[in-house]
Design a protein around this motif. Sequence first.
Motif, mmCIF file in Angstrom:
data_model
loop_
_atom_site.group_PDB
_atom_site.id
_atom_site.type_symbol
_atom_site.label_atom_id
_atom_site.label_comp_id
_atom_site.label_asym_id
_atom_site.label_seq_id
_atom_site.Cartn_x
_atom_site.Cartn_y
_atom_site.Cartn_z
ATOM 1 N N PRO A 1 0.817 -1.228 0.000
ATOM 2 C CA PRO A 1 0.000 0.000 0.000
ATOM 3 C C PRO A 1 0.843 1.267 0.000
ATOM 4 O O PRO A 1 0.343 2.347 -0.339
ATOM 5 C CB PRO A 1 -0.827 -0.122 1.287
ATOM 6 N N GLY A 2 2.108 1.138 0.365
ATOM 7 C CA GLY A 2 2.990 2.302 0.324
ATOM 8 C C GLY A 2 3.403 2.693 -1.077
ATOM 9 O O GLY A 2 3.874 3.813 -1.306
ATOM 10 N N THR A 3 3.232 1.797 -2.042
ATOM 11 C CA THR A 3 3.535 2.119 -3.440
ATOM 12 C C THR A 3 2.355 2.866 -4.037
ATOM 13 O O THR A 3 1.287 2.305 -4.243
ATOM 14 C CB THR A 3 3.805 0.839 -4.253
ATOM 15 N N ARG A 4 2.537 4.137 -4.310
ATOM 16 C CA ARG A 4 1.445 4.963 -4.823
ATOM 17 C C ARG A 4 1.618 5.330 -6.291
ATOM 18 O O ARG A 4 0.650 5.632 -6.978
ATOM 19 C CB ARG A 4 1.327 6.257 -3.988
ATOM 20 N N ILE A 5 2.860 5.348 -6.778
ATOM 21 C CA ILE A 5 3.125 5.733 -8.167
ATOM 22 C C ILE A 5 4.160 4.773 -8.750
ATOM 23 O O ILE A 5 5.197 4.520 -8.130
ATOM 24 C CB ILE A 5 3.659 7.183 -8.268
ATOM 25 N N ILE A 6 3.867 4.237 -9.926
ATOM 26 C CA ILE A 6 4.827 3.439 -10.684
ATOM 27 C C ILE A 6 5.028 4.112 -12.031
ATOM 28 O O ILE A 6 4.057 4.354 -12.756
ATOM 29 C CB ILE A 6 4.356 1.988 -10.877
ATOM 30 N N VAL A 7 6.253 4.429 -12.355
ATOM 31 C CA VAL A 7 6.571 5.111 -13.609
ATOM 32 C C VAL A 7 7.304 4.129 -14.512
ATOM 33 O O VAL A 7 8.388 3.646 -14.169
ATOM 34 C CB VAL A 7 7.438 6.355 -13.370
ATOM 35 N N CYS A 8 6.705 3.827 -15.662
ATOM 36 C CA CYS A 8 7.333 2.949 -16.652
ATOM 37 C C CYS A 8 8.061 3.826 -17.670
ATOM 38 O O CYS A 8 7.440 4.647 -18.339
ATOM 39 C CB CYS A 8 6.296 2.090 -17.361
ATOM 40 N N CYS A 9 9.362 3.665 -17.754
ATOM 41 C CA CYS A 9 10.150 4.515 -18.631
ATOM 42 C C CYS A 9 11.115 3.674 -19.440
ATOM 43 O O CYS A 9 11.359 2.507 -19.135
ATOM 44 C CB CYS A 9 10.899 5.571 -17.824
ATOM 45 N N ARG B 1 9.689 16.439 -6.529
ATOM 46 C CA ARG B 1 9.913 15.849 -5.193
ATOM 47 C C ARG B 1 9.043 14.614 -5.002
ATOM 48 O O ARG B 1 9.453 13.653 -4.337
ATOM 49 C CB ARG B 1 9.609 16.885 -4.106
ATOM 50 N N LEU B 2 7.839 14.619 -5.608
ATOM 51 C CA LEU B 2 6.962 13.460 -5.516
ATOM 52 C C LEU B 2 7.600 12.241 -6.185
ATOM 53 O O LEU B 2 7.481 11.108 -5.697
ATOM 54 C CB LEU B 2 5.616 13.780 -6.189
ATOM 55 N N LEU B 3 8.305 12.480 -7.286
ATOM 56 C CA LEU B 3 8.982 11.386 -7.966
ATOM 57 C C LEU B 3 10.152 10.835 -7.153
ATOM 58 O O LEU B 3 10.560 9.691 -7.348
ATOM 59 C CB LEU B 3 9.484 11.849 -9.338
ATOM 60 N N GLN B 4 10.687 11.640 -6.260
ATOM 61 C CA GLN B 4 11.792 11.183 -5.420
ATOM 62 C C GLN B 4 11.310 10.527 -4.129
ATOM 63 O O GLN B 4 12.116 9.926 -3.421
ATOM 64 C CB GLN B 4 12.699 12.374 -5.058
ATOM 65 N N ALA B 5 10.024 10.625 -3.844
ATOM 66 C CA ALA B 5 9.486 10.131 -2.573
ATOM 67 C C ALA B 5 9.508 8.612 -2.525
ATOM 68 O O ALA B 5 9.484 7.935 -3.560
ATOM 69 C CB ALA B 5 8.058 10.647 -2.387
ATOM 70 N N PRO B 6 9.529 8.034 -1.325
ATOM 71 C CA PRO B 6 9.565 6.571 -1.190
ATOM 72 C C PRO B 6 8.363 5.862 -1.810
ATOM 73 O O PRO B 6 8.469 4.700 -2.186
ATOM 74 C CB PRO B 6 9.601 6.372 0.333
ATOM 75 N N GLY B 7 7.221 6.518 -1.937
ATOM 76 C CA GLY B 7 6.041 5.869 -2.498
ATOM 77 C C GLY B 7 6.065 5.727 -4.011
ATOM 78 O O GLY B 7 5.144 5.166 -4.602
ATOM 79 N N THR B 8 7.120 6.222 -4.655
ATOM 80 C CA THR B 8 7.254 6.134 -6.109
ATOM 81 C C THR B 8 8.247 5.039 -6.470
ATOM 82 O O THR B 8 9.252 4.866 -5.790
ATOM 83 C CB THR B 8 7.725 7.482 -6.690
ATOM 84 N N ALA B 9 7.956 4.313 -7.535
ATOM 85 C CA ALA B 9 8.857 3.268 -8.021
ATOM 86 C C ALA B 9 9.010 3.414 -9.532
ATOM 87 O O ALA B 9 8.011 3.510 -10.251
ATOM 88 C CB ALA B 9 8.320 1.882 -7.675
ATOM 89 N N PHE B 10 10.231 3.455 -9.995
ATOM 90 C CA PHE B 10 10.513 3.515 -11.425
ATOM 91 C C PHE B 10 10.815 2.115 -11.935
ATOM 92 O O PHE B 10 11.590 1.372 -11.333
ATOM 93 C CB PHE B 10 11.711 4.425 -11.700
ATOM 94 N N LEU B 11 10.196 1.770 -13.053
ATOM 95 C CA LEU B 11 10.504 0.536 -13.765
ATOM 96 C C LEU B 11 11.072 0.916 -15.124
ATOM 97 O O LEU B 11 10.401 1.572 -15.926
ATOM 98 C CB LEU B 11 9.255 -0.323 -13.955
ATOM 99 N N ALA C 1 19.777 7.133 -10.367
ATOM 100 C CA ALA C 1 20.622 7.101 -9.169
ATOM 101 C C ALA C 1 21.166 8.488 -8.866
ATOM 102 O O ALA C 1 21.213 8.906 -7.701
ATOM 103 C CB ALA C 1 21.755 6.099 -9.366
ATOM 104 N N ALA C 2 21.569 9.215 -9.907
ATOM 105 C CA ALA C 2 22.107 10.562 -9.695
ATOM 106 C C ALA C 2 21.048 11.516 -9.152
ATOM 107 O O ALA C 2 21.357 12.409 -8.358
ATOM 108 C CB ALA C 2 22.672 11.102 -11.012
ATOM 109 N N GLU C 3 19.783 11.327 -9.566
ATOM 110 C CA GLU C 3 18.698 12.188 -9.111
ATOM 111 C C GLU C 3 18.051 11.676 -7.826
ATOM 112 O O GLU C 3 17.071 12.257 -7.353
ATOM 113 C CB GLU C 3 17.626 12.296 -10.201
ATOM 114 N N GLU C 4 18.579 10.572 -7.287
ATOM 115 C CA GLU C 4 18.075 9.983 -6.042
ATOM 116 C C GLU C 4 16.598 9.606 -6.165
ATOM 117 O O GLU C 4 15.795 9.863 -5.267
ATOM 118 C CB GLU C 4 18.297 10.927 -4.861
#
Length: 470
Positions: free
Chosen positions: A19-27, A245-255, A276-279
């Motif tokens: 439930p902590g995963t709120r955003i998944i970005v497919c790139c 900042r929302l993209l850097q938050a723990p609730g976001t995951a990049f795939l 990694a550079a943008e944390e």
Amino acid sequence: MTLDPAAAPLEVDPLLDDPGTRIIVCCGSGGVGKTTTAAALGVRAAERGRKAVVLTIDPARRLAQSMGIDSLDNTPRRVKGVEGPGELHAMMLDMKRTFDEIVEAHADADRARAILENPFYQSLSAGFAGTQEYMAMEKLGQLRARDDWDLIIVDTPPSRSALDFLDAPKRLGSFLDGKFIKLLMAPAKMGGRAGMKFLNVGMSMMTGTLGKLLGGQLLRDVQTFVAAMDTMFGGFRTRADATYRLLQAPGTAFLVVAAPERDALREAAYFVERLAAEEMPLAGLVLNRVHGSGAARLSAERARAAAENLEEIGIVDQEAGKADGRGTAAPEGSSPEASETHEAPRAAESSPLSDPSDPPTSTTSAPSAASATSMTPAPSEAAAPVSEPASESVSTAPSVTTVEQLTAGLLRLHAERMQVLAREKRTRDRFTALHPEVAVAEVAALPGDVHDLAGLRAIGRRLAAGRATT
């Protein structure tokens, strides 16, 4: 091809269930399956209980069609047919409409009308470089602020570089803070005669030059647009920073999505390093369209050698003879095995070397090179008399090389498949060597495009499995 045991598998289901995963970005780079991956993740998340929305930036109609929706627009639409306790909505970014909504929400009615009717704004909102990426960020921020969904899955814009999506907020901030914009805003801020005096004297050279390059009317449209947007520029910067900042938050995951090809994985490696550079939190790599084989133990070299042996057998001169469709009799004194060559097609069909991943004709497989000669039909004992017309024997006797030719062709196809597998493995291993910390999920190549929810559901299962299967 399967992953090296040393490479960590990407666990998709725990990511979707958290439930902590709120955003998944497919790139990733273009054409690697980002849209299909995002849609498959949305279906699987909804069927596992999440209330998800998929935001696609892809203008193609594939996502709408696969979800059974006539069309997608800037409003999330409920997807029917989802099996499970959750919900799935889908939408496609309308860049201009999103820009219009921002203007209408952050300006009074008169100013909003002046902006929306401005020719320069209409050109900017319809296709200015970088506008699509920024509006995708704006829409993501809007969806997150509404809090109607507990999972947002973003399919990033199809662009030449996968980094455009991350760069959009900073590029817009640089544009709004640029000297050119400030110079155009100065007369409007000064106001009255002082402003006109400044415009006529201090900017005469610049406006004259720009007027020649752009046209006087366009320059006036730009100045009118900048003056009307002045009070909104700060809001653009604030929202861009907040979304970043929302993209850097723990609730976001990049795939990062890629294909097992050199260029796609090079772009994926670059993107991993940039995240990694943008944390920014990277969940892992989705490797799409991975090829496999159910007969991987048969190497390309052995398959090619067996094919060559069969082809050599096929060119040996054979005596023409009458056949009754059940095979030919062996010459007197030959071994019993030779008289049973009519069983060769049946034996080939049940060969353990058959590759289920090959085309449907692969149900006929090859014998080993050592036993290939046992399939050669022997000359018929009841050969036709010399005086019998040759046309009769031709019309009644089937080709004695049909099975050998077919099997040799299939063996060569298998050899080509094994070469593809080896190339994909080398490419994947280079990426893994550079980034051993990145978890990877493989998705096997499908024979056709995904065009419905069942196909998306199948992709979701493969993603969850994390290994390419045949």
